[in-house]
Design an enzyme around this catalytic site. Structure first.
Site, PDB file in Angstrom:
ATOM      1  N   LYS A 182      -5.749  14.617  22.353  1.00  8.41           N
ATOM      2  CA  LYS A 182      -5.940  14.877  23.771  1.00  8.41           C
ATOM      3  C   LYS A 182      -6.571  16.252  23.920  1.00  8.41           C
ATOM      4  O   LYS A 182      -5.933  17.269  23.678  1.00  8.41           O
ATOM      5  CB  LYS A 182      -4.600  14.843  24.517  1.00  8.41           C
ATOM      6  CG  LYS A 182      -4.797  14.764  26.026  1.00  8.41           C
ATOM      7  CD  LYS A 182      -3.636  15.272  26.832  1.00  8.41           C
ATOM      8  CE  LYS A 182      -3.750  16.719  27.221  1.00  8.41           C
ATOM      9  NZ  LYS A 182      -4.942  17.178  27.906  1.00  8.41           N
ATOM     10  N   GLU A 223       1.471  37.478  29.526  1.00  5.45           N
ATOM     11  CA  GLU A 223       0.185  37.097  28.953  1.00  5.45           C
ATOM     12  C   GLU A 223      -0.820  36.850  30.083  1.00  5.45           C
ATOM     13  O   GLU A 223      -0.588  36.012  30.948  1.00  5.45           O
ATOM     14  CB  GLU A 223       0.350  35.831  28.114  1.00  5.45           C
ATOM     15  CG  GLU A 223      -0.768  35.678  27.126  1.00  5.45           C
ATOM     16  CD  GLU A 223      -0.687  34.373  26.347  1.00  5.45           C
ATOM     17  OE1 GLU A 223      -1.463  34.234  25.404  1.00  5.45           O
ATOM     18  OE2 GLU A 223       0.139  33.507  26.692  1.00  5.45           O
ATOM     19  N   CYS A 233      -5.907  33.713  21.789  1.00  5.13           N
ATOM     20  CA  CYS A 233      -4.471  34.002  21.761  1.00  5.13           C
ATOM     21  C   CYS A 233      -4.207  35.239  20.903  1.00  5.13           C
ATOM     22  O   CYS A 233      -3.198  35.912  21.054  1.00  5.13           O
ATOM     23  CB  CYS A 233      -3.662  32.807  21.294  1.00  5.13           C
ATOM     24  SG  CYS A 233      -4.415  31.957  19.933  1.00  5.13           S
ATOM     25  N   GLU A 263       1.982  26.184  18.604  1.00  5.56           N
ATOM     26  CA  GLU A 263       1.374  27.522  18.559  1.00  5.56           C
ATOM     27  C   GLU A 263       1.142  27.967  19.995  1.00  5.56           C
ATOM     28  O   GLU A 263       0.448  27.280  20.743  1.00  5.56           O
ATOM     29  CB  GLU A 263       0.010  27.476  17.864  1.00  5.56           C
ATOM     30  CG  GLU A 263      -0.012  26.689  16.598  1.00  5.56           C
ATOM     31  CD  GLU A 263       0.008  27.557  15.373  1.00  5.56           C
ATOM     32  OE1 GLU A 263       0.075  28.792  15.540  1.00  5.56           O
ATOM     33  OE2 GLU A 263      -0.029  27.001  14.275  1.00  5.56           O
TER      34      GLU A 263
END
Ligand SMILES: Cc1cc2nc3c(=O)[nH]c(=O)nc-3n(C[C@H](O)[C@H](O)[C@H](O)COP(=O)(O)OP(=O)(O)OC[C@H]3O[C@@H](n4cnc5c(N)ncnc54)[C@H](O)[C@@H]3O)c2cc1C
Length: 1010
Positions: A678, A889, A793, A759
């Site tokens: 996906k 973040e 990231c 992750e």
């Protein structure tokens, strides 16, 4: 022996005889320098430590600091010279102030050996002395590595000042030779192109040329008015073509067209050198005016070799020293044979190379007044004197500047002088015989290896590294796929063509792929170009629950067969995928530019990583695939091996749209699982491309299914599905935690405990220590924070700076940020593109507003494109470590700078976060570096480099705490997450008899053929 060779020998011996008449050691300065160099030549470890110490010294302010570094660098000096150093260190500890100053004075003395003066006034003393010796000059302004346009502009202004000053001070000076003086103006300035523009990008020479032209024209104009000579120095290979193009462009302009007093450098250690020289000569002939070429071997040999090995490029320099020497001679011939258009300057200290040029000139009947020899200040004094005595024109290359910017120059000279292969060391330190030193380099080239140690040669036999010896580092048997080198015109042309092709395909509709069949739906999701939101990259059919159900069923069915397919076949599938990607490489990169706003090199890095994942996991599967004996024990054999888990749901993010998706998919497939992939909605066309590539490579129907759709609908449904055994997810913390929790519940009919490979994000910090090399730290911090708009990231979002260095860091950081190029990444050389979509755009802007309340907005770039989701690079200072912008973040180009008192506080702040993904540390203190290695809490800790850009196999990537479950993508043990281990034990003793030996590996357990 050829007559040329005997003439070279005769000339060489004459030079040696003149040199020996005035004996002088290699280094004119005795004492400290002499001793350090002697030690360095005898002990490689000492040399490394010494040069590193020299490199940091200029930036240390206090005596105590100097002594601490000295102690740290020579703490483990394990050789016979240790007592000298140890005594020095002990003494220094007692009287740090005095010793610090003495050391600084000594090292400054070393630098003075190679730097002709601190400033323009200072250098005149040297130039006058040389004038008296019949030696001319070219002056070079030290100051490489500009990080901002402000610094570049300052450099240009200093060049102009220097020029004016030199002309004023040398009024009435004449060329020492007289004859041919019209070719050799007295004032000669060498300029370093990279110091004039901070945003040079090999992918965009046109941009560099525009900016450099603007800075250079006033200098050139003035030089011409003043009757001076301008030489363009040559630097690293990445800038070579731009420098050549710039040179030709500028001196083809009407105002400079007939100006003969311009020169450029050709580096004989480059394999391209001959082609470049011919190109210049042909250009010169078409231009119709003389120009000059300084022929050198080249100063960046180690750097070029290391850099190209790291990036998987064919090394552009020769690898055998005699090859460079022989090429120097071949190029000398071309230069002299074309003397009618090009004035030659031979830049060498090597008596053989010099004697060859002399002999050749005589053979061709070229008068010695028509060319010159150039040598570096502080080196080979006796050779210069000999050449003057022989009646040749000699020019000395005189660097001017302060110690700090001069350090990289000093270290290059130290390396050159201690190089095992260098002429100066052989002659003056090792007293090699004249006969040996004057041998024809062609004879010395080892013909058995052509020196072209290219990727293929190096990697031959290494991929099948199963039998690698124990001392081989993990993953060292794997050679990474190369990056595209955009310094080559062909690569840039390919990328432009691919952008054109992909542009013509925008707006197409893409189907789902289930069980190898394309399924078209009425409902679609549009994937948008973030640089130009009115442009649809593709319409993706949107899967709903029925399609998800169907995908789960076919994946489950396909598992039966695929799980039993030999691992070798599965590995070969991945290798085919990698080679198709290689073929379609530019198209894939171009698609990323449109779909997710990646810059050229970033997009290429992503595709390279995807290829690496395929090739690395194929190799790892071969290492893991065969059952392995657990222990040698007589009478029994136990073999451990792995089985796939079942159906894997792969949920990928948009920020590395091909690499991360491909990494998770390829790991799942090579280990024998079947996959429902996906893609993120924002990068679903990239996902389709990947599907297409796997299909072309021959993935069987049902083994890989492509299911774009809403995460909240089909993603959530499949996470909970009883037939899904494994979820590989990379994305936000919020979604990751939800998946983790949901997968923990056992559903009706579920066979396996679901494995989640998760992750998530980071709030990554870079610490800049008080002794850090700011030339590197600033560039890398900026790149880590703003590369791909801060949407990696691994990106740095907190910069922790020690108080002592804060002012200097901020001054350079802010001006470096101000110099970044923001724009549509379709253009090469853009550093900052758009953020991914409107949601991200609004969220980041909200964070910027939060930051304005919590901290000081120190910098926000002004002129950014109006159209598209562009967010200006933004820097906050006076940020409290507990502020939201320092803790949450943001995933955008926003950097929070936190000032700390000392390293204790720096590490505490860096570690005080929910995340543990990447971290960076810039320092030149060995003790502090050791401390950072031990104490910084992150999955990937990077010292003295950017904290982004992990390479498969080299930097297994992934974090812990709220950054992930501790899995390492691209690491040796990654595949284990996709499999269950199994051990089969057989009693092999029959009536007390058992075979003596049991093989370490056996074939796969296959069972009878069905
Ligand atoms: C006046 C002057 C200006 C210069 N300007 C520039 C410049 O603009 N740009 C630039 O890059 N260099 C420049 N150099 C060259 C450079 O700085 C070195 O001084 C030069 O390469 C040393 O060569 P040599 O002939 O004196 O010594 P040698 O000892 O004969 O040659 C040493 C050189 O051989 C090459 N080499 C060493 N090991 C190997 C190997 N294993 N395989 C292949 N080649 C090897 C390297 O180029 C090394 O520097 C300049 C040199 C001078 C004298």
């Amino acid at each position: 022996m050829s007559s040329l060779q005997s003439e070279v020998e005769r000339r060489g011996e004459e030079i040696f005889a003149l040199v020996d008449r005035h004996p002088e050691s290699l280094f004119s300065k005795a004492g400290f320098y002499q001793r350090m160099m002697a030690l360095s030549m005898r002990d490689e470890h000492f040399k490394v430590q010494m040069f590193r110490f020299v490199d940091v010294l200029a930036s240390l302010r206090r005596g105590g600091e100097i002594v601490r570094h000295l102690d740290e660098y020579f703490d483990d000096t394990r050789n016979g010279f240790a007592p000298i150093i140890r005594t020095g260190v002990q003494l220094a500890k007692v009287v740090p102030w005095v010793s610090g100053q003495v050391l600084r004075w000594n090292v400054s003395g070393m630098a003075r050996q190679f730097i002709a003066g601190k400033n323009t006034r200072d250098v005149m003393k040297t130039l006058r002395k040389r004038r008296a010796q019949g030696i001319g000059f070219t002056v070079d302004l030290l100051g490489e590595a500009v990080v901002s346009e402000q610094e570049a502009t300052e450099y240009a202004a200093r060049c102009m000042d220097l020029l004016e000053h030199l002309v004023r001070e040398t009024e009435g000076w004449r060329d020492p030779l007289g004859d041919g003086e019209e070719l050799f103006p007295v004032v000669n300035l060498s300029v370093k192109i990279s110091a004039l523009y901070s945003q040079m990008n090999p992918a965009d020479p046109a941009d560099a040329i525009v900016h450099l032209g603007g800075k250079l024209r006033p200098i050139l104009r003035r030089a011409r008015e003043l009757g001076a000579f301008i030489n363009f120095d040559m630097e690293s290979y990445a800038h070579k073509n731009t420098t050549l193009e710039l040179f030709k462009m500028l001196f083809s302009e009407p105002e400079f067209l007939n100006w003969p007093h311009v020169g450029i450098v050709i580096q004989a250690y480059l394999r391209d050198a001959e082609e470049d020289l011919w190109n210049l000569i042909n250009w010169g002939r078409a231009r119709g005016a003389r120009f000059a070429v300084r022929l050198v071997k080249g100063a960046y040999w180690d750097y070029e070799k290391i850099k190209s090995r790291q990036n998987g490029w064919v090394v552009p320099v020769y690898l055998q020293k005699p090859e460079s020497d022989a090429n120097f001679e071949a190029l000398s011939r071309i230069l002299l044979e074309n003397e009618s258009i090009v004035t030659a300057a031979f830049g060498s200290h090597n008596v053989r190379s010099i004697a060859h040029a002399q002999a050749l000139a005589d053979e061709l009947g070229i008068d010695r007044s028509r060319f010159e020899f150039q040598l570096l200040y502080g080196m080979a004094g006796p050779v210069k004197r000999a050449l003057v005595e022989m009646g040749y024109r000699v020019r000395e290359y005189c660097p001017v500047g302060e110690l700090l910017p001069g350090m990289s120059y000093l270290v290059r000279r130290l390396l050159e002088n201690t190089s095992n292969e260098g002429f100066l060391r052989a002659k003056f330190s090792e007293n090699a015989s004249a006969e040996e030193l004057l041998r024809d380099p062609d004879e010395l080239v080892d013909q058995s290896s052509n020196g072209a140690e290219d990727l293929e040669t190096r990697t031959k036999g290494r991929h099948a590294g199963n039998g690698a010896p124990l001392e081989t580092p993990p993953a060292d048997t794997y050679e990474n796929a190369p990056l595209v080198n955009f310094a080559h015109r062909e690569s840039r042309d390919n990328m432009r063509a691919a952008l054109g092709k992909m542009r013509s395909q925008l707006g197409k509709k893409y189907p789902l792929v289930i069980d190898g069949k394309r399924i078209w739906m009425d409902k679609t999701i549009a994937s948008i170009n973030p640089s130009s939101p009115d442009q649809v990259v593709g319409h993706l059919c949107e899967a709903g629950i029925p399609e998800a159900e169907r995908a789960a069923t076919v994946a489950r069915d396909a598992f039966e067969q695929w799980s039993r397919t030999p691992f070798e076949k599965r590995a070969q599938l991945l290798e085919r995928v990698a080679s198709i990607m290689d073929r379609r490489r530019f198209e894939l990169s171009a698609l990323e530019v449109f779909e997710v706003g990646k810059q050229w090199a970033e997009a290429d890095g992503d595709v390279r990583e995807a290829m690496d994942f395929c090739l690395f996991y194929a190799q790892q599967m071969r290492l893991r695939g065969r059952p392995r004996l657990t222990q040698h024990v007589l009478g029994e054999e136990s073999y451990q091996h792995y089985w796939p888990r079942g159906v894997a749901l792969v949920v990928a993010p948009w920020n590395f749209p091909i690499a991360i998706m491909c990494g998770m998919v390829s790991a799942a497939i090579v280990t024998g699982n079947t996959v429902i992939m996906k893609p993120a909605e924002q990068s679903a066309v990239c996902g389709f491309m990947l599907m297409e590539i796997f299909e072309e490579a021959g993935v069987p129907p049902g083994v890989l299914n492509f299911l774009p759709g809403k995460g909240s609908v089909i993603g959530a449904h499949l996470v909970d599905h009883k037939d899904v055994d494994l979820i590989a997810f990379t994305g936000s913390r919020e979604v990751g935690l939800r998946i983790w929790e949901s997968a923990g519940k056992t559903r009706e009919g579920q066979r396996e405990l679901k494995r989640v490979i998760c992750e998530m994000g980071g709030k990554n910090a870079i610490i800049i220590d008080s002794d850090a090399d700011l030339d590197e730290a600033i560039v890398d911090a900026i790149y880590s924070a703003f590369g791909y708009q801060g949407q990696k990231c691994s990106a740095c979002s907190r910069l922790i700076v020690l108080e002592e260095n804060y002012g200097r860091v901020m001054e350079r950081l802010l001006s470096a940020a101000a110099s970044l190029r923001v724009g549509n990444p379709e253009q090469p050389g853009i550093t900052i593109g758009p953020v991914i979509d409107e949601t991200a755009y609004n969220r980041i802007r909200e964070y910027i507003e939060v930051g304005k309340n919590e901290a000081t907005l120190a910098y926000q770039k002004g002129d950014i494109p109006e159209k598209g989701y562009f967010i200006p690079p933004t820097i906050f200072t006076r940020v409290n470590p507990n502020a939201r912008v320092a803790c949450e973040e943001i995933f955008g180009p926003v950097l929070s700078v936190i000032k700390v008192q000392d390293l204790d506080e720096a590490i505490a702040v860096a570690n005080n976060t929910d995340f543990a993904l990447t971290a960076g540390f810039f320092s030149r203190s060995p003790a502090n570096i050791e401390r950072a290695k031990a104490e910084i809490i992150a999955g990937n800790v990077y010292i003295n480099r950017s904290c982004t850009g992990a390479v498969v196999g080299r930097h297994p990537f992934g974090g812990f705490k709220m950054s992930g479950g501790g899995t390492k993508a691209g690491g040796e043990d990654y595949l284990l997450n996709f499999m269950v281990p199994r051990v089969v034990t057989e009693n092999i003793m029959r009536h007390g008899f058992a075979p003596e030996e049991t093989p370490l590996y056996r074939d796969e357990f296959r069972g009878p053929k069905r």
